[in-house]
Design an enzyme around this catalytic site. Structure first.
Site, PDB file in Angstrom:
ATOM      1  CD  GLU A 157      -6.241  -4.243   2.261  1.00 30.76           C
ATOM      2  OE1 GLU A 157      -6.703  -3.463   1.391  1.00 30.76           O
ATOM      3  OE2 GLU A 157      -5.034  -4.253   2.582  1.00 30.76           O
ATOM      4  CG  ASP A 202       6.908  -6.744   5.162  1.00 26.81           C
ATOM      5  OD1 ASP A 202       5.769  -7.245   5.186  1.00 26.81           O
ATOM      6  OD2 ASP A 202       7.170  -5.687   4.570  1.00 26.81           O
TER       7      ASP A 202
HETATM    8  C1  UGA Z   1       0.166  -3.541   2.195  1.00 24.28           C
HETATM    9  C2  UGA Z   1      -0.627  -4.707   2.803  1.00 24.28           C
HETATM   10  O1  UGA Z   1      -0.177  -4.969   4.125  1.00 24.28           O
HETATM   11  C3  UGA Z   1      -0.443  -5.937   1.926  1.00 24.28           C
HETATM   12  O2  UGA Z   1      -1.065  -7.054   2.517  1.00 24.28           O
HETATM   13  C4  UGA Z   1      -1.024  -5.641   0.552  1.00 24.28           C
HETATM   14  O3  UGA Z   1      -0.820  -6.734  -0.319  1.00 24.28           O
HETATM   15  C5  UGA Z   1      -0.328  -4.434  -0.022  1.00 24.28           C
HETATM   16  O4  UGA Z   1      -0.310  -3.309   0.873  1.00 24.28           O
HETATM   17  C6  UGA Z   1      -1.054  -4.059  -1.317  1.00 24.28           C
HETATM   18  O5  UGA Z   1      -1.834  -3.095  -1.299  1.00 24.28           O
HETATM   19  O6  UGA Z   1      -0.902  -4.785  -2.305  1.00 24.28           O
HETATM   20  P1  UGA Z   1       2.942  -3.520   1.920  1.00 24.28           P
HETATM   21  O7  UGA Z   1       3.815  -3.588   3.123  1.00 24.28           O
HETATM   22  O8  UGA Z   1       2.869  -2.222   1.210  1.00 24.28           O
HETATM   23  O9  UGA Z   1       1.511  -4.015   2.311  1.00 24.28           O
HETATM   24  O10 UGA Z   1       3.300  -4.681   0.865  1.00 24.28           O
HETATM   25  P2  UGA Z   1       4.524  -5.707   0.801  1.00 24.28           P
HETATM   26  O11 UGA Z   1       4.936  -6.152   2.161  1.00 24.28           O
HETATM   27  O12 UGA Z   1       5.560  -5.136  -0.096  1.00 24.28           O
HETATM   28  O13 UGA Z   1       3.842  -6.943   0.046  1.00 24.28           O
HETATM   29  C7  UGA Z   1       2.842  -7.734   0.649  1.00 24.28           C
HETATM   30  C8  UGA Z   1       3.191  -9.222   0.534  1.00 24.28           C
HETATM   31  O14 UGA Z   1       3.232  -9.609  -0.839  1.00 24.28           O
HETATM   32  C9  UGA Z   1       4.560  -9.560   1.137  1.00 24.28           C
HETATM   33  O15 UGA Z   1       4.449 -10.763   1.873  1.00 24.28           O
HETATM   34  C10 UGA Z   1       5.470  -9.681  -0.075  1.00 24.28           C
HETATM   35  O16 UGA Z   1       6.542 -10.584   0.088  1.00 24.28           O
HETATM   36  C11 UGA Z   1       4.505 -10.151  -1.165  1.00 24.28           C
HETATM   37  N1  UGA Z   1       4.871  -9.670  -2.516  1.00 24.28           N
HETATM   38  C12 UGA Z   1       5.271  -8.386  -2.719  1.00 24.28           C
HETATM   39  C13 UGA Z   1       4.785 -10.533  -3.599  1.00 24.28           C
HETATM   40  O17 UGA Z   1       4.413 -11.717  -3.439  1.00 24.28           O
HETATM   41  N2  UGA Z   1       5.122 -10.072  -4.857  1.00 24.28           N
HETATM   42  C14 UGA Z   1       5.532  -8.779  -5.074  1.00 24.28           C
HETATM   43  O18 UGA Z   1       5.848  -8.405  -6.228  1.00 24.28           O
HETATM   44  C15 UGA Z   1       5.603  -7.923  -3.962  1.00 24.28           C
HETATM   45 MN    MN Z   2       4.742  -5.304   4.067  1.00 28.70          MN
END
Ligand code: UGA
Ligand code: MN
Length: 255
Positions: A200, A114
Site C-alpha cells: 500500500e 474475500d
Molecule cells: C492483505 C490485503 O488486504 C491485500 O489487499 C494484499 O494484497 C495482501 O494483504 C498482501 O499483502 O499482498 P490478505 O487477506 O492477506 O490481504 O490477502 P488475500 O485475500 O489472500 O489476497 C488478496 C487478493 O489477491 C485476493 O483478492 C486474492 O484472490 C488475490 N490473490 C491471492 C491472487 O490474485 N493471487 C494469489 O496468489 C493470492
Molecule cells: Mn483477503
C-alpha cells in the site's frame, strides 16, 4: 463519478463462493465498473458466466494474468509468505490507462474477493478528490484499524499496531485514489520487490502522495464500512483439491 473496483482473484476451492457473494454486493451499486483479474493463464467460463448472471457483462472487464512461477505460493505456504495480487493489479492499472484514460471523474479502489463491503462504502469512494482514507474492520490484530483525524479534519496519524513505521500504515481496503493520478503517473503500481506489508505504501508513494494529501472519509474516519474478513481454507481430500483446480468444478457434485 464512476467507481472502478479492482479485484485480483486466485483459483482455489472457495473462489466461486467468495466471488458470488462479492458479485451480489457489487451488482446493486450504480456507476460501478468491476475489473476482475484472474490469477490464471486465461479467463475462465466460471467467472464469465457469473458476470453474465449478475448482468454485469457491460459493466465489467474480465482479464487474466498469471503470477510468475517464482512468486507463486504452494497450497501449504502461509498466505503472507509472498505479496498477493501484484501482477493482477498492475494489469488493471494498464487496462485503465489504455481504456479509460479520458474518464477523469473516476475513483479507483482495490477490493479483495474475500472482504465484506457495506453499500455505504461506495458513496465514500465517490467523494474523494485525490486520495480518500477510512477505517477497516478486523485487520492488523485490531477490531478496527483507522486513520486518526484532528478536529480541523486532517489526518494526523494511524491506530495501526502492526509495522506502524510504514509511510502509510493502512490496508489495501482503506483507500481509493482518483483515476487521473493513475493516468498521470504511468509508472505507478505494485511490486514484488517491497518488504511485507509495504504494498500500500509503495503504491501511494509511487503516485507521489504524502500523508498530508489524505482526505478522511466515512464521517471523519469514525465509521467502518469495510471488513478485512478472510475465508477459511477448506480442508479437502487430495482428490477434491486436485479436481477443484478446474474452475468449472468449483461447485459441481462429482458424477
Ligand atoms: C492483505 C490485503 O488486504 C491485500 O489487499 C494484499 O494484497 C495482501 O494483504 C498482501 O499483502 O499482498 P490478505 O487477506 O492477506 O490481504 O490477502 P488475500 O485475500 O489472500 O489476497 C488478496 C487478493 O489477491 C485476493 O483478492 C486474492 O484472490 C488475490 N490473490 C491471492 C491472487 O490474485 N493471487 C494469489 O496468489 C493470492
Ligand atoms: Mn483477503
Amino acid at each position: 463519478p464512476m467507481v472502478f473496483f479492482v479485484t485480483p482473484t486466485k483459483r482455489r476451492p472457495e473462489q466461486k463462493a467468495d466471488l458470488t457473494r462479492l458479485g451480489q454486493t457489487l451488482a446493486h451499486i450504480p456507476n460501478l465498473f468491476w475489473i476482475l483479474v484472474e490469477d490464471a493463464e486465461g479467463p475462465s467460463d466460471m467467472i464469465r458466466d457469473l458476470l453474465d448472471r449478475l448482468k454485469m457483462t457491460q459493466t465489467s472487464a474480465h482479464l487474466a494474468v498469471s503470477t510468475p512461477e517464482k512468486m507463486r505460493m504452494n497450497a501449504s505456504d502461509p498466505n503472507w509468505k509472498l505479496p498477493r495480487g501484484v501482477e493482477q493489479r498492475n494489469a488493471a492499472l494498464e487496462y485503465l490507462r489504455t481504456n479509460h484514460a479520458s474518464w477523469h471523474r473516476g475513483a479507483v479502489y482495490f477490493g479483495d474477493d474475500d472482504n465484506t463491503y457495506d453499500w455505504r462504502l461506495f458513496d465514500e469512494i465517490r467523494k474523494i478528490n485525490r486520495v480518500g482514507v477510512w477505517p477497516v474492520g478486523i485487520v492488523g490484530g485490531l477490531i478496527v484499524e483507522a486513520p486518526i483525524v484532528a478536529s480541523n479534519g486532517t489526518v494526523t496519524g494511524f491506530t495501526a499496531k502492526w509495522k506502524p513505521e510504514r509511510p502509510f500504515p493502512i490496508d489495501m481496503a482503506a483507500f481509493a485514489v482518483n483515476l487521473s493520478l493513475i493516468v498521470e503517473n504511468r509508472d505507478a503500481g505494485f511490486s514484488f520487490d517491497v518488504p511485507r506489508g509495504y504494498q500500500e505504501s509503495h503504491f501511494l508513494t509511487s503516485l507521489k502522495l504524502s500523508r498530508n494529501d489524505l482526505e478522511p472519509r466515512a464521517d471523519f474516519c469514525s465509521k467502518v464500512y469495510v471488513w478485512h474478513t478472510r475465508t477459511e481454507k477448506a480442508q479437502l481430500s487430495k482428490k477434491d483439491l486436485q479436481r477443484t483446480l478446474d474452475p468449472a468444478q468449483l461447485s459441481e457434485p462429482e458424477r
